[in-house]
Design a protein around this motif. Structure first.
Motif, PDB file in Angstrom:
ATOM      1  N   MET A   1      49.542  45.923  13.412  1.00 67.89           N
ATOM      2  CA  MET A   1      50.220  46.504  12.294  1.00 67.89           C
ATOM      3  C   MET A   1      51.552  45.656  12.163  1.00 67.89           C
ATOM      4  O   MET A   1      52.122  45.216  13.138  1.00 67.89           O
ATOM      5  CB  MET A   1      50.589  48.018  12.932  1.00 67.89           C
ATOM      6  CG  MET A   1      51.750  48.752  11.874  1.00 67.89           C
ATOM      7  SD  MET A   1      51.125  49.642  10.527  1.00 67.89           S
ATOM      8  CE  MET A   1      49.532  50.506  11.564  1.00 67.89           C
ATOM      9  N   PRO A   2      51.918  45.460  10.893  1.00 73.72           N
ATOM     10  CA  PRO A   2      53.072  44.530  10.691  1.00 73.72           C
ATOM     11  C   PRO A   2      54.296  44.829  11.249  1.00 73.72           C
ATOM     12  O   PRO A   2      54.618  46.445  11.335  1.00 73.72           O
ATOM     13  CB  PRO A   2      53.148  44.499   9.257  1.00 73.72           C
ATOM     14  CG  PRO A   2      51.842  44.964   8.581  1.00 73.72           C
ATOM     15  CD  PRO A   2      51.366  45.793   9.732  1.00 73.72           C
ATOM     16  N   LYS A   3      55.244  44.245  11.599  1.00 71.62           N
ATOM     17  CA  LYS A   3      56.394  44.521  12.227  1.00 71.62           C
ATOM     18  C   LYS A   3      57.345  45.436  11.083  1.00 71.62           C
ATOM     19  O   LYS A   3      57.944  46.235  11.762  1.00 71.62           O
ATOM     20  CB  LYS A   3      57.333  43.120  12.512  1.00 71.62           C
ATOM     21  CG  LYS A   3      58.634  43.459  13.055  1.00 71.62           C
ATOM     22  CD  LYS A   3      59.240  42.032  13.327  1.00 71.62           C
ATOM     23  CE  LYS A   3      60.793  42.081  13.630  1.00 71.62           C
ATOM     24  NZ  LYS A   3      61.201  42.863  14.893  1.00 71.62           N
ATOM     25  N   ILE A   4      57.130  45.259   9.987  1.00 77.69           N
ATOM     26  CA  ILE A   4      57.967  46.008   8.987  1.00 77.69           C
ATOM     27  C   ILE A   4      57.457  47.449   9.186  1.00 77.69           C
ATOM     28  O   ILE A   4      58.426  48.453   8.736  1.00 77.69           O
ATOM     29  CB  ILE A   4      57.732  45.633   7.649  1.00 77.69           C
ATOM     30  CG1 ILE A   4      58.606  46.252   6.614  1.00 77.69           C
ATOM     31  CG2 ILE A   4      56.064  45.707   7.177  1.00 77.69           C
ATOM     32  CD1 ILE A   4      58.812  45.676   5.244  1.00 77.69           C
ATOM     33  N   SER A   5      56.194  47.785   9.402  1.00 73.17           N
ATOM     34  CA  SER A   5      55.872  49.146   9.741  1.00 73.17           C
ATOM     35  C   SER A   5      56.845  49.953  10.637  1.00 73.17           C
ATOM     36  O   SER A   5      57.003  51.137  10.515  1.00 73.17           O
ATOM     37  CB  SER A   5      54.528  49.204   9.935  1.00 73.17           C
ATOM     38  OG  SER A   5      53.530  48.993   9.176  1.00 73.17           O
ATOM     39  N   TYR A   6      57.289  49.258  11.798  1.00 75.94           N
ATOM     40  CA  TYR A   6      57.907  49.976  12.486  1.00 75.94           C
ATOM     41  C   TYR A   6      59.513  49.705  12.311  1.00 75.94           C
ATOM     42  O   TYR A   6      60.248  50.655  12.767  1.00 75.94           O
ATOM     43  CB  TYR A   6      57.719  49.113  14.231  1.00 75.94           C
ATOM     44  CG  TYR A   6      56.300  49.454  14.761  1.00 75.94           C
ATOM     45  CD1 TYR A   6      55.631  50.859  14.818  1.00 75.94           C
ATOM     46  CD2 TYR A   6      55.261  48.367  14.393  1.00 75.94           C
ATOM     47  CE1 TYR A   6      54.585  50.835  15.315  1.00 75.94           C
ATOM     48  CE2 TYR A   6      53.765  48.826  14.783  1.00 75.94           C
ATOM     49  CZ  TYR A   6      53.528  50.011  15.164  1.00 75.94           C
ATOM     50  OH  TYR A   6      52.225  50.318  15.432  1.00 75.94           O
ATOM     51  N   ASP A   7      59.957  48.400  12.111  1.00 76.25           N
ATOM     52  CA  ASP A   7      61.272  48.212  12.014  1.00 76.25           C
ATOM     53  C   ASP A   7      61.896  48.666  10.717  1.00 76.25           C
ATOM     54  O   ASP A   7      63.097  48.548  10.431  1.00 76.25           O
ATOM     55  CB  ASP A   7      61.730  46.665  12.384  1.00 76.25           C
ATOM     56  CG  ASP A   7      61.450  46.647  13.729  1.00 76.25           C
ATOM     57  OD1 ASP A   7      61.207  47.539  14.659  1.00 76.25           O
ATOM     58  OD2 ASP A   7      61.035  45.246  14.301  1.00 76.25           O
ATOM     59  N   GLY A   8      61.002  48.640   9.476  1.00 72.41           N
ATOM     60  CA  GLY A   8      61.453  48.828   8.152  1.00 72.41           C
ATOM     61  C   GLY A   8      61.919  50.207   7.751  1.00 72.41           C
ATOM     62  O   GLY A   8      61.590  51.065   8.725  1.00 72.41           O
ATOM     63  N   TYR A   9      62.196  50.373   6.692  1.00 70.76           N
ATOM     64  CA  TYR A   9      62.794  51.616   6.164  1.00 70.76           C
ATOM     65  C   TYR A   9      62.025  52.159   5.014  1.00 70.76           C
ATOM     66  O   TYR A   9      61.582  51.238   4.357  1.00 70.76           O
ATOM     67  CB  TYR A   9      64.079  51.762   5.872  1.00 70.76           C
ATOM     68  CG  TYR A   9      65.216  51.366   7.054  1.00 70.76           C
ATOM     69  CD1 TYR A   9      65.496  52.259   7.489  1.00 70.76           C
ATOM     70  CD2 TYR A   9      65.550  49.738   7.182  1.00 70.76           C
ATOM     71  CE1 TYR A   9      66.542  51.946   8.789  1.00 70.76           C
ATOM     72  CE2 TYR A   9      66.177  49.550   8.044  1.00 70.76           C
ATOM     73  CZ  TYR A   9      66.896  50.574   9.203  1.00 70.76           C
ATOM     74  OH  TYR A   9      67.570  50.333  10.308  1.00 70.76           O
ATOM     75  N   PRO A  10      61.805  53.288   4.732  1.00 69.35           N
ATOM     76  CA  PRO A  10      61.016  54.082   3.580  1.00 69.35           C
ATOM     77  C   PRO A  10      61.318  53.390   2.293  1.00 69.35           C
ATOM     78  O   PRO A  10      60.649  53.213   1.230  1.00 69.35           O
ATOM     79  CB  PRO A  10      61.272  55.373   3.653  1.00 69.35           C
ATOM     80  CG  PRO A  10      61.606  55.644   5.182  1.00 69.35           C
ATOM     81  CD  PRO A  10      62.280  54.396   5.460  1.00 69.35           C
ATOM     82  N   SER A  11      62.857  52.887   2.152  1.00 68.34           N
ATOM     83  CA  SER A  11      62.999  52.117   0.798  1.00 68.34           C
ATOM     84  C   SER A  11      62.310  50.858   0.759  1.00 68.34           C
ATOM     85  O   SER A  11      62.357  50.583  -0.520  1.00 68.34           O
ATOM     86  CB  SER A  11      64.699  51.920   0.820  1.00 68.34           C
ATOM     87  OG  SER A  11      65.076  51.216   2.093  1.00 68.34           O
ATOM     88  N   GLY A  12      61.695  50.569   1.666  1.00 68.91           N
ATOM     89  CA  GLY A  12      60.839  49.090   1.322  1.00 68.91           C
ATOM     90  C   GLY A  12      59.473  49.429   0.707  1.00 68.91           C
ATOM     91  O   GLY A  12      59.065  48.458   0.239  1.00 68.91           O
ATOM     92  N   ILE A  13      59.274  50.436   0.758  1.00 70.03           N
ATOM     93  CA  ILE A  13      58.056  50.778  -0.217  1.00 70.03           C
ATOM     94  C   ILE A  13      58.128  50.392  -1.550  1.00 70.03           C
ATOM     95  O   ILE A  13      57.194  49.634  -1.973  1.00 70.03           O
ATOM     96  CB  ILE A  13      57.792  52.127  -0.047  1.00 70.03           C
ATOM     97  CG1 ILE A  13      57.430  53.026   1.375  1.00 70.03           C
ATOM     98  CG2 ILE A  13      56.699  52.670  -1.082  1.00 70.03           C
ATOM     99  CD1 ILE A  13      57.471  54.335   1.450  1.00 70.03           C
TER     100      ILE A  13
END
Length: 128
Positions: free
Chosen positions: A1-13
């Protein structure tokens, strides 16, 4: 799973939806799982709208998702699409959510019961 999945925010969708249509299957699938993971981080109704109403999703994208993603992923993408700012996209997503055989759709159909587009209200009611 990419790092953004864990550290990212929903606004990144918003920045990831374009990759759902990539020619490379691995990019599409990674984008999809990342988006769904970020989507599941949203814990309130206002969070859905703020993160998803401007997402780059069109009516034809909904058909593309159905053809190119497994059913469970497609249903999640329909839920995301049902929160898009465009009434046309929401309408198509709600119709498809109404036909999906998944309990996870209920929450998003209920949200559409208060949609200002009357045909969306009716589609949501029919789906429930």
């Amino acid at each position: 799973m990419p790092k953004i999945s864990y550290d990212g925010y929903p606004s990144g969708i918003y920045n990831l939806t374009e990759f759902l249509k990539d020619d490379i299957i691995e990019i599409r699938e990674t984008a999809c799982t990342t988006i769904i993971h970020l989507f599941k981080k949203i814990n309130r109704k206002k969070g859905y709208y703020g993160s998803l109403k401007y997402a780059d999703i069109s009516e034809s994208d909904i058909d593309f998702y159905e053809t190119n993603f497994a059913k469970e992923l497609h249903v999640e993408l329909l839920a995301i699409s049902s929160l898009k700012g465009s009434g046309y996209v929401r309408g198509k997503a709600v119709k498809k959510l109404s036909q999906a055989d998944a309990t996870s759709t209920i929450q998003f159909l209920i949200y559409r019961l208060t949609d200002w587009v009357l045909s969306l209200n009716q589609s949501a009611q029919n789906g429930l």
